[in-house]
Design a protein around this motif. Structure first.
Motif, PDB file in Angstrom:
ATOM      1  N   LEU A 180      11.795  11.991   8.198  1.00 52.16           N
ATOM      2  CA  LEU A 180      12.621  10.995   8.889  1.00 52.16           C
ATOM      3  C   LEU A 180      11.792   9.915   9.718  1.00 52.16           C
ATOM      4  N   GLY A 181      12.424   8.732   9.968  1.00 47.01           N
ATOM      5  CA  GLY A 181      11.817   7.854  10.908  1.00 47.01           C
ATOM      6  C   GLY A 181      12.645   6.624  11.211  1.00 47.01           C
ATOM      7  N   ILE A 182      12.212   5.791  11.734  1.00 46.81           N
ATOM      8  CA  ILE A 182      12.845   4.394  12.247  1.00 46.81           C
ATOM      9  C   ILE A 182      12.254   3.370  11.057  1.00 46.81           C
ATOM     10  N   PRO A 183      12.890   2.175  11.165  1.00 52.34           N
ATOM     11  CA  PRO A 183      12.382   1.284  10.513  1.00 52.34           C
ATOM     12  C   PRO A 183      10.885   0.931  10.408  1.00 52.34           C
ATOM     13  N   ILE A 184      10.199   0.884  11.565  1.00 54.76           N
ATOM     14  CA  ILE A 184       8.817   0.730  11.671  1.00 54.76           C
ATOM     15  C   ILE A 184       7.974   1.506  11.162  1.00 54.76           C
ATOM     16  N   THR A 185       8.224   2.825  11.253  1.00 57.18           N
ATOM     17  CA  THR A 185       7.418   4.091  11.077  1.00 57.18           C
ATOM     18  C   THR A 185       7.561   4.231   9.440  1.00 57.18           C
ATOM     19  N   LEU A 186       8.974   4.100   8.917  1.00 59.71           N
ATOM     20  CA  LEU A 186       9.018   4.298   7.292  1.00 59.71           C
ATOM     21  C   LEU A 186       8.446   3.121   6.711  1.00 59.71           C
ATOM     22  N   ALA A 187       8.482   1.709   7.521  1.00 57.44           N
ATOM     23  CA  ALA A 187       7.710   0.691   6.609  1.00 57.44           C
ATOM     24  C   ALA A 187       6.108   0.973   6.601  1.00 57.44           C
ATOM     25  N   ILE A 188       5.478   1.482   7.333  1.00 52.43           N
ATOM     26  CA  ILE A 188       4.218   2.012   7.484  1.00 52.43           C
ATOM     27  C   ILE A 188       3.915   2.788   6.350  1.00 52.43           C
ATOM     28  N   VAL A 189       4.638   3.858   6.122  1.00 54.80           N
ATOM     29  CA  VAL A 189       4.401   4.760   5.149  1.00 54.80           C
ATOM     30  C   VAL A 189       4.537   3.930   3.733  1.00 54.80           C
ATOM     31  N   TYR A 190       5.767   2.964   3.647  1.00 55.94           N
ATOM     32  CA  TYR A 190       6.007   2.349   2.263  1.00 55.94           C
ATOM     33  C   TYR A 190       5.232   1.122   2.129  1.00 55.94           C
ATOM     34  N   VAL A 191       4.258   0.561   3.099  1.00 52.92           N
ATOM     35  CA  VAL A 191       3.401  -0.271   2.884  1.00 52.92           C
ATOM     36  C   VAL A 191       2.091   0.296   2.482  1.00 52.92           C
ATOM     37  N   GLU A 192       1.757   1.444   3.143  1.00 52.71           N
ATOM     38  CA  GLU A 192       0.372   1.874   3.073  1.00 52.71           C
ATOM     39  C   GLU A 192       0.522   2.660   1.681  1.00 52.71           C
ATOM     40  N   ILE A 193       1.418   3.266   1.132  1.00 49.05           N
ATOM     41  CA  ILE A 193       1.548   3.682  -0.204  1.00 49.05           C
ATOM     42  C   ILE A 193       1.636   2.656  -1.181  1.00 49.05           C
ATOM     43  N   GLY A 194       2.396   1.735  -0.915  1.00 52.66           N
ATOM     44  CA  GLY A 194       2.446   0.659  -1.835  1.00 52.66           C
ATOM     45  C   GLY A 194       1.259  -0.232  -2.049  1.00 52.66           C
ATOM     46  N   ARG A 195       0.416  -0.252  -1.025  1.00 53.13           N
ATOM     47  CA  ARG A 195      -0.864  -1.041  -1.197  1.00 53.13           C
ATOM     48  C   ARG A 195      -1.647  -0.142  -2.131  1.00 53.13           C
ATOM     49  N   ARG A 196      -1.719   1.193  -1.875  1.00 53.08           N
ATOM     50  CA  ARG A 196      -2.387   1.971  -2.667  1.00 53.08           C
ATOM     51  C   ARG A 196      -2.227   1.965  -4.323  1.00 53.08           C
ATOM     52  N   ILE A 197      -1.117   1.481  -4.544  1.00 52.31           N
ATOM     53  CA  ILE A 197      -0.659   1.516  -6.030  1.00 52.31           C
ATOM     54  C   ILE A 197      -0.783   0.165  -6.436  1.00 52.31           C
ATOM     55  N   GLY A 198      -1.352  -0.818  -5.734  1.00 54.84           N
ATOM     56  CA  GLY A 198      -1.499  -2.185  -5.914  1.00 54.84           C
ATOM     57  C   GLY A 198      -0.537  -3.141  -5.677  1.00 54.84           C
ATOM     58  N   LEU A 199       0.311  -2.853  -4.682  1.00 58.03           N
ATOM     59  CA  LEU A 199       1.579  -3.962  -4.302  1.00 58.03           C
ATOM     60  C   LEU A 199       1.024  -4.815  -3.042  1.00 58.03           C
ATOM     61  N   ALA A 200       1.289  -5.842  -3.016  1.00 63.53           N
ATOM     62  CA  ALA A 200       0.752  -6.864  -1.952  1.00 63.53           C
ATOM     63  C   ALA A 200       1.933  -6.668  -0.824  1.00 63.53           C
ATOM     64  N   LEU A 201       2.062  -5.615  -0.359  1.00 60.90           N
ATOM     65  CA  LEU A 201       3.113  -5.305   0.809  1.00 60.90           C
ATOM     66  C   LEU A 201       2.620  -5.744   2.279  1.00 60.90           C
ATOM     67  N   HIS A 202       3.440  -6.302   2.970  1.00 58.89           N
ATOM     68  CA  HIS A 202       3.246  -6.691   4.300  1.00 58.89           C
ATOM     69  C   HIS A 202       4.324  -6.368   5.020  1.00 58.89           C
ATOM     70  N   GLY A 203       4.160  -5.808   6.433  1.00 59.09           N
ATOM     71  CA  GLY A 203       5.370  -5.633   7.502  1.00 59.09           C
ATOM     72  C   GLY A 203       5.806  -6.674   8.002  1.00 59.09           C
ATOM     73  N   VAL A 204       6.911  -6.897   8.374  1.00 57.35           N
ATOM     74  CA  VAL A 204       7.762  -8.250   8.901  1.00 57.35           C
ATOM     75  C   VAL A 204       8.356  -7.780  10.212  1.00 57.35           C
ATOM     76  N   SER A 205       7.873  -8.342  11.328  1.00 60.44           N
ATOM     77  CA  SER A 205       8.711  -8.170  12.583  1.00 60.44           C
ATOM     78  C   SER A 205       9.895  -8.842  12.841  1.00 60.44           C
ATOM     79  N   PHE A 206      10.850  -8.593  11.864  1.00 58.56           N
ATOM     80  CA  PHE A 206      12.236  -9.241  11.844  1.00 58.56           C
ATOM     81  C   PHE A 206      13.190  -8.577  13.283  1.00 58.56           C
ATOM     82  N   PRO A 207      13.628  -9.523  14.046  1.00 56.82           N
ATOM     83  CA  PRO A 207      14.255  -9.118  15.215  1.00 56.82           C
ATOM     84  C   PRO A 207      15.199  -8.032  14.947  1.00 56.82           C
ATOM     85  N   GLY A 208      14.970  -6.925  15.880  1.00 58.50           N
ATOM     86  CA  GLY A 208      15.905  -5.781  15.803  1.00 58.50           C
ATOM     87  C   GLY A 208      15.574  -4.745  15.010  1.00 58.50           C
TER      88      GLY A 208
END
Length: 278
Positions: free
Chosen positions: A101-129
Motif C-alpha cells: 500500500l502506498g501513495i503516488p510517489i512511493t508506488l512510483a518509486i517501486v514502479y520505476v525501479e522495477i521497470g528500469r531493472r527490466i529495461g524500461l526507461a521510466l522517469h518520475g514526474v512531479s505533476f502537481p498534486g
C-alpha cells in the motif's frame, strides 16, 4: 557507516550516484532504526528478476508496461491506500513493500525501479498534486499513474487534473506538457520528505516533523522556505536559538521575500530571548 551518515553522504553527493531505493530506505531507517536496508534492496531486485524472466527478448516498451502493470497490481496486489491516504507508513518504502500500500510517489518509486531493472526507461514526474511516471514510446511519451494501477493518461486527463487543482479554471493548452519534465532523484526524495513533514505537522508530532525538515535541508541547502518552516517547528519546541539561526538563513537566502518584514520582527524578538538566556 550509520544510516544518518550515509544520508548525509548521499545528500551532499552528485545526483547521478544516488540509488533511489537505498535513499528512500534511508528515510525509513530514521523511523525504523533496525531496518535491514540490504534485505529490502534485494527484495526489489528479486521482484524485477522474477518479472524479467517472464519477458520475451523482443518485447517492446508498451507490452513491457502492460506486463509490469499486471505483475505489480494484479499479481502482487500493490495499490493506492485510498482508505488511509495520510498514514505515514505510506511514505516509508519498507512499509510499502511489506503492506503493498502506498501513495503516488512511493508506488512510483517501486514502479520505476522495477521497470528500469527490466529495461524500461521510466522517469518520475512531479505533476502537481499527484506524482506520475512517464516512459518514451514510438509516438511520444506514455504517462502512467501507478496509484491507479499503472493506467495510461491522455493529455485531456492531465488537463482535467489541472482544472480540478485550479478550482475548475481551464489551464493554458500546453501547460500539462510543460509539467511532464523528469523529476530528479533529489527532487523525488525531497517531495517524499515534505509529504512526511506535512503529515507529522498535522498530527502535531513535532520531533518527527523536525526530522523530515532536517533531511530536506540536507538535500536542498538553498531552499529558503525550508529554513523558515523548520524555524517555526523549532519555535514550537522552544528551541529559540535554532529558530533564530533558521530565520536568519531564510532572510539571507531570500531577502526580498514577501514575508521578510514579519520574519525580521521575529528575528528581533528571538535575539532578545537569546540575550536573556545567556
Amino acid at each position: 557507516m550509520s544510516p544518518a551518515e550515509r544520508w548525509k553522504e548521499i545528500a551532499a553527493g552528485p545526483e547521478a550516484d544516488i540509488d533511489l531505493v537505498e535513499a528512500a530506505l534511508l528515510i525509513a531507517a530514521h523511523e525504523y532504526p533496525d531496518l535491514d536496508l540490504a534485505a529490502y534492496r534485494a527484495r526489489v531486485d528479486r521482484l524485477a528478476l522474477t518479472l524479467r524472466g517472464r519477458l520475451r527478448g523482443d518485447i517492446g516498451p508498451v507490452d513491457s508496461i502492460v506486463t509490469l502493470n499486471r505483475y505489480l497490481f494484479e499479481e502482487l496486489g500493490f495499490s493506492g491506500n485510498a482508505s488511509d491516504y495520510y498514514d505515514p507508513r505510506n511514505s516509508y518504502l519498507n512499509e510499502v513493500l511489506d503492506r503493498k500500500l502506498g501513495i503516488p510517489i512511493t508506488l512510483a518509486i517501486v514502479y520505476v525501479e522495477i521497470g528500469r531493472r527490466i529495461g524500461l526507461a521510466l522517469h518520475g514526474v512531479s505533476f502537481p498534486g499527484h506524482f506520475l511516471v512517464k516512459c518514451p514510446a514510438r509516438d511520444g511519451v506514455v504517462v502512467l499513474d501507478p496509484y491507479a494501477g499503472g493506467v495510461s493518461l491522455s493529455l485531456e486527463d492531465l488537463q482535467q487534473r489541472l482544472r480540478t487543482l485550479r478550482g475548475g479554471a481551464a489551464p493554458p493548452p500546453d501547460i500539462a506538457r510543460h509539467m511532464l519534465a523528469a523529476a530528479g532523484k533529489k527532487e523525488i526524495l525531497a517531495r517524499m520528505l515534505r509529504n512526511l513533514k506535512a503529515i507529522y505537522l498535522q498530527r502535531r508530532d513535532l520531533p518527527r516533523a523536525l526530522a523530515a525538515a532536517d533531511h530536506v535541508i540536507m538535500l536542498e541547502p538553498r531552499a529558503a522556505e525550508e529554513y523558515r518552516d523548520r524555524a517555526a517547528i523549532y519555535l514550537e519546541l522552544e528551541c529559540f536559538r535554532a529558530a533564530l539561526s533558521d530565520f536568519r538563513n531564510y532572510l539571507m537566502l531570500k531577502p526580498g521575500a514577501d514575508d521578510a518584514a514579519v520574519v525580521q520582527r521575529r528575528v528581533a524578538e528571538l535575539q532578545q530571548i537569546a540575550a536573556r538566556m545567556n
